[in-house]
Write an enzyme that holds these catalytic residues in place. Structure first.
Site, short mmCIF file in Angstrom:
data_model
loop_
_atom_site.label_atom_id
_atom_site.label_comp_id
_atom_site.label_asym_id
_atom_site.label_seq_id
_atom_site.Cartn_x
_atom_site.Cartn_y
_atom_site.Cartn_z
N GLU A 163 -31.83 35.81 65.49
CA GLU A 163 -31.29 34.46 65.31
C GLU A 163 -32.15 33.70 64.29
O GLU A 163 -33.37 33.75 64.35
CB GLU A 163 -31.28 33.73 66.66
CG GLU A 163 -30.67 32.37 66.60
CD GLU A 163 -29.33 32.38 65.84
OE1 GLU A 163 -28.40 33.09 66.26
OE2 GLU A 163 -29.23 31.69 64.81
N LYS A 222 -36.30 39.75 60.46
CA LYS A 222 -36.52 38.48 61.16
C LYS A 222 -38.00 38.05 61.04
O LYS A 222 -38.30 36.90 60.72
CB LYS A 222 -36.12 38.63 62.64
CG LYS A 222 -36.45 37.45 63.51
CD LYS A 222 -35.73 36.18 63.10
CE LYS A 222 -36.38 34.96 63.73
NZ LYS A 222 -35.77 33.70 63.35
N CYS A 278 -42.12 29.79 66.80
CA CYS A 278 -41.86 31.05 66.10
C CYS A 278 -42.84 31.41 65.01
O CYS A 278 -43.30 32.56 64.97
CB CYS A 278 -40.45 30.99 65.51
SG CYS A 278 -39.18 30.89 66.76
N1 LIG Z 1 -36.68 28.67 69.54
C1 LIG Z 1 -36.14 29.00 68.38
O1 LIG Z 1 -35.84 28.15 67.56
C2 LIG Z 1 -35.86 30.43 68.04
C3 LIG Z 1 -35.09 30.72 66.92
C4 LIG Z 1 -34.82 32.06 66.61
C5 LIG Z 1 -35.30 33.06 67.42
N2 LIG Z 1 -36.05 32.76 68.51
C6 LIG Z 1 -36.47 33.87 69.39
O2 LIG Z 1 -35.53 33.91 70.47
C7 LIG Z 1 -36.19 34.31 71.69
C8 LIG Z 1 -35.98 33.25 72.75
O3 LIG Z 1 -36.60 32.05 72.31
P1 LIG Z 1 -36.34 30.66 73.06
O4 LIG Z 1 -37.00 29.62 72.23
O5 LIG Z 1 -34.90 30.52 73.39
O6 LIG Z 1 -37.16 30.90 74.42
P2 LIG Z 1 -37.13 30.02 75.74
O7 LIG Z 1 -38.45 30.18 76.39
O8 LIG Z 1 -36.62 28.65 75.44
O9 LIG Z 1 -35.99 30.71 76.64
C9 LIG Z 1 -36.12 31.99 77.18
C10 LIG Z 1 -35.48 31.98 78.57
O10 LIG Z 1 -35.44 33.34 79.05
C11 LIG Z 1 -35.59 33.30 80.47
N3 LIG Z 1 -35.95 34.63 80.97
C12 LIG Z 1 -37.11 35.31 80.78
N4 LIG Z 1 -37.05 36.51 81.38
C13 LIG Z 1 -35.83 36.60 81.98
C14 LIG Z 1 -35.18 37.61 82.74
N5 LIG Z 1 -35.77 38.77 82.99
N6 LIG Z 1 -33.93 37.36 83.20
C15 LIG Z 1 -33.32 36.19 82.94
N7 LIG Z 1 -33.89 35.20 82.21
C16 LIG Z 1 -35.13 35.40 81.73
C17 LIG Z 1 -36.64 32.26 80.68
O11 LIG Z 1 -36.61 31.75 82.00
C18 LIG Z 1 -36.26 31.20 79.62
O12 LIG Z 1 -35.43 30.17 80.15
C19 LIG Z 1 -37.64 34.55 71.30
O13 LIG Z 1 -37.80 35.91 70.99
C20 LIG Z 1 -37.81 33.72 70.04
O14 LIG Z 1 -38.82 34.24 69.20
C21 LIG Z 1 -36.32 31.48 68.85
O1 LIG Z 2 -41.28 21.99 54.15
C1 LIG Z 2 -41.58 22.12 55.34
C2 LIG Z 2 -40.74 22.75 56.27
C3 LIG Z 2 -41.16 22.88 57.59
N1 LIG Z 2 -42.37 22.37 57.98
C4 LIG Z 2 -42.81 22.53 59.37
O2 LIG Z 2 -42.65 23.89 59.75
C5 LIG Z 2 -42.36 23.99 61.15
C6 LIG Z 2 -41.14 24.84 61.39
O3 LIG Z 2 -40.00 24.16 60.93
P1 LIG Z 2 -38.54 24.80 60.92
O4 LIG Z 2 -38.60 26.11 60.27
O5 LIG Z 2 -37.62 23.81 60.33
O6 LIG Z 2 -38.20 24.91 62.47
P2 LIG Z 2 -38.15 26.14 63.50
O7 LIG Z 2 -37.25 25.71 64.59
O8 LIG Z 2 -39.53 26.58 63.84
O9 LIG Z 2 -37.38 27.30 62.71
C7 LIG Z 2 -38.05 28.43 62.17
O10 LIG Z 2 -38.28 29.39 63.17
C8 LIG Z 2 -37.06 29.84 63.84
C9 LIG Z 2 -37.49 30.74 64.96
O11 LIG Z 2 -37.70 32.04 64.58
C10 LIG Z 2 -36.17 30.51 62.81
O12 LIG Z 2 -34.99 30.97 63.45
C11 LIG Z 2 -35.84 29.53 61.70
O13 LIG Z 2 -35.06 30.17 60.69
C12 LIG Z 2 -37.14 29.02 61.09
O14 LIG Z 2 -36.87 28.01 60.11
C13 LIG Z 2 -42.22 22.54 61.64
O15 LIG Z 2 -43.42 22.13 62.25
C14 LIG Z 2 -41.96 21.76 60.37
O16 LIG Z 2 -42.38 20.42 60.47
C15 LIG Z 2 -43.20 21.74 57.07
O17 LIG Z 2 -44.29 21.31 57.42
N2 LIG Z 2 -42.78 21.63 55.77
#
Ligand SMILES: NC(=O)c1ccc[n+]([C@@H]2O[C@H](COP(=O)([O-])OP(=O)(O)OC[C@H]3O[C@@H](n4cnc5c(N)ncnc54)[C@H](O)[C@@H]3O)[C@@H](O)[C@H]2O)c1
Ligand SMILES: O=c1ccn([C@@H]2O[C@H](COP(=O)(O)OP(=O)(O)O[C@H]3O[C@H](CO)[C@@H](O)[C@H](O)[C@H]3O)[C@@H](O)[C@H]2O)c(=O)[nH]1
Length: 465
Positions: A163, A222, A278
């Site tokens: 994602e 990723k 992340c």
């Molecule tokens: N947060 C982001 O913006 C973002 C974006 C892209 C990818 N990711 C990736 O996606 C993944 C999830 O991230 P997130 O931020 O949503 O995490 P999160 O901690 O918000 O959510 C994960 C959820 O999974 C649940 N869980 C854990 N083990 C479980 C199990 N065995 N059965 C059922 N539920 C279970 C937890 O209780 C929790 O609510 C990570 O690998 C992260 O690196 C995160």
């Molecule tokens: O020019 C910039 C852009 C971002 N940030 C900082 O960088 C961090 C991350 O920002 P951003 O990437 O917008 O948010 P995330 O939700 O952490 O998203 C990143 O991490 C996710 C989890 O993997 C990915 O899915 C996304 O594509 C990737 O952008 C934050 O503290 C921002 O304030 C800066 O300081 N300067």
């Protein structure tokens, strides 16, 4: 392959919740069930008060309000959802390991493994298992092994579908995704599984933006995407330090280099440092993987992105201390913003945590205001550091709902998140009620230097002397 009509997602977090809500909205004929072992989180997803969903994302509550109970369900019945679904997304957390081999760098895959074992135990018919979590390259192999050796002899096809949404813009990023990546086997069943997942995204995205690769390229892409993005922030932040010494202006530099179409203008905003769940985790993971293959130079190169980020946070805190005459003990410093970026209530790895911890080490009196982060979260973040006792944190830190009143008799304000509302404040009134000289340390380059200086502030903006 049969048409997909029922999917389930294990993990109702920042990714599982919004991603599945958007799929439910765009594919009304598919039944989407999001499950989690965290009962409280599921109860919050099911709350009637849509302002109290467990995560805040612009546009999310409208979609949940529209689809929940129709084709979008949140439940703690993990086994039932696995059993019923033809396609299972794994979207659980993959934090940095805090113990054992790879401690502090490798991804902790225990939650992933638990999911795989659970699917193997429950599944009675063939399933497509989709890695939505961010995982080290070659994790699909481990998942396949577990599924094949502990299951009920059903066939599992594993796909990687990382994602790319960013928090604060999750819904927009999902609906208008730059691309969707689907990695899978090149076998006939692998290709059919990739096409089945692609068909879901094709409900709202043009086919050209749905990229199919092998599993390993997808998993590694990723980590690499996040490493490149974070590297841009660290690169511009290192130059911000140089600007402060040379009268060059970081914004002018970002603009000048960003006009080069090979560099591009995005992600060049100098800041107090990147945060979020992340960037750091994924780069540490990349570093660990490179090192485990003996690629020391590769590992060292990427590790520098994190070292530069730590430097930016400590540099910001040290500048506050030195500007306030090298003593901040007992001085009132108001912190505007705790979230790692605007428009989210997520505080994981927020720069605010490290900056405030450094100020507390000097015994400053801190008042925190953030429009979306709860008081308990702020204290939990500080307590987790274990730098001082929870009691000490509560003596030194106050969390307020009144950002203007908080500045009465304050020595300084530190802006650590770029919330829009900070730009609208009546800075003249704030100036009047602060102690003089009144300092503002802008870690987000949010305010206008000339206007702030005209009011009378000692105004420091990152990347500008
Ligand atoms: N947060 C982001 O913006 C973002 C974006 C892209 C990818 N990711 C990736 O996606 C993944 C999830 O991230 P997130 O931020 O949503 O995490 P999160 O901690 O918000 O959510 C994960 C959820 O999974 C649940 N869980 C854990 N083990 C479980 C199990 N065995 N059965 C059922 N539920 C279970 C937890 O209780 C929790 O609510 C990570 O690998 C992260 O690196 C995160
Ligand atoms: O020019 C910039 C852009 C971002 N940030 C900082 O960088 C961090 C991350 O920002 P951003 O990437 O917008 O948010 P995330 O939700 O952490 O998203 C990143 O991490 C996710 C989890 O993997 C990915 O899915 C996304 O594509 C990737 O952008 C934050 O503290 C921002 O304030 C800066 O300081 N300067």
């Amino acid at each position: 392959m049969k048409k997909i009509t029922k999917i389930c997602c294990i993990g109702a977090g920042y990714v599982g919740g919004p991603t599945m809500s958007v799929i439910a909205k765009q594919c009304p004929e598919i039944q989407v069930t999001v499950v989690d072992i965290n009962k409280e989180r599921i109860a919050q997803w099911n709350t009637t008060d849509l302002d109290n969903l467990p995560i805040y994302e612009p546009g999310l509550k409208e979609i949940v309000g529209e689809r929940r109970g129709k084709n979008l369900f949140f439940s703690t019945e993990v086994d039932k959802a696995i059993d019923e679904a033809q396609m299972i997304f794994i979207s659980v957390n993959t934090p940095t390991k805090t113990y054992g081999k790879g401690k502090g760098q490798a991804a902790d895959l225990k939650f992933i493994e638990l999911c795989a074992r659970n699917i193997a135990k429950v599944a009675k018919d063939d399933k497509i298992v989709v890695e939505k979590s961010t995982l080290p390259v070659r994790t699909a192999q481990a998942i396949q092994n577990i599924l094949d050796h502990t299951g009920n002899a059903v066939k599992f096809e594993i796909l990687s579908n990382p994602e790319f949404l960013a928090e604060g813009t999750a819904i927009e990023d999902l609906i208008h995704a730059d691309r969707v990546l689907i990695g899978g086997n090149d076998t006939p069943t692998g290709k059919a599984a990739k096409n089945a997942l692609s068909a879901i995204y094709e409900h709202w995205l043009p086919k050209e933006r749905i990229l199919q690769t092998n599993v390993w390229s997808s998993e590694l892409s990723k980590l690499v995407a996040n490493a490149f993005l974070a590297q841009r922030v660290s690169s511009i932040n290192t130059i911000s330090a140089l600007c402060e010494k040379t009268d060059a202006n970081i914004q002018e530099i970002s603009r000048a280099i960003g006009f080069d179409s090979r560099i591009g203008p995005k992600f060049l905003n100098a800041s107090v440092g990147f945060g979020g769940s992340c960037f750091q985790k994924d780069i540490l993971n990349l570093v660990y993987i490179a090192r485990s293959y003996g690629l020391t130079e590769v590992a060292n190169y990427w590790e520098q992105v994190i070292i530069a980020n730590d430097y930016q946070k400590s540099r910001f805190a040290e500048n506050i201390i030195s500007s306030l005459y090298n003593t901040i003990s007992g001085k009132k410093i108001v912190v505007y913003g705790w979230a790692f970026k605007k428009d989210t209530n997520d505080t994981r790895e927020s720069a605010a945590i490290a900056v405030v911890d450094a100020l507390l080490e000097e015994r400053a009196e801190i008042i925190v205001y953030d429009p979306k982060v709860a008081k308990e979260r702020i204290f939990a973040d500080l307590d987790y550091l274990n730098t001082r006792t929870p009691e000490e944190n509560r003596v030194l830190v106050t969390v307020t709902n009144d950002p203007i009143k908080a500045t009465e008799e304050a020595h300084a304000i530190a802006i650590l998140t770029e919330w829009d509302e900070f730009k609208e404040y009546d800075w003249k009134t704030i100036f009047k009620q602060m102690l003089k000289p009144a300092f503002v340390f802008d870690g987000r380059r949010l305010l206008d230097s000339t206007a702030m200086e005209r009011i009378g502030f000692n105004y420091y903006k990152i990347g500008q002397s």
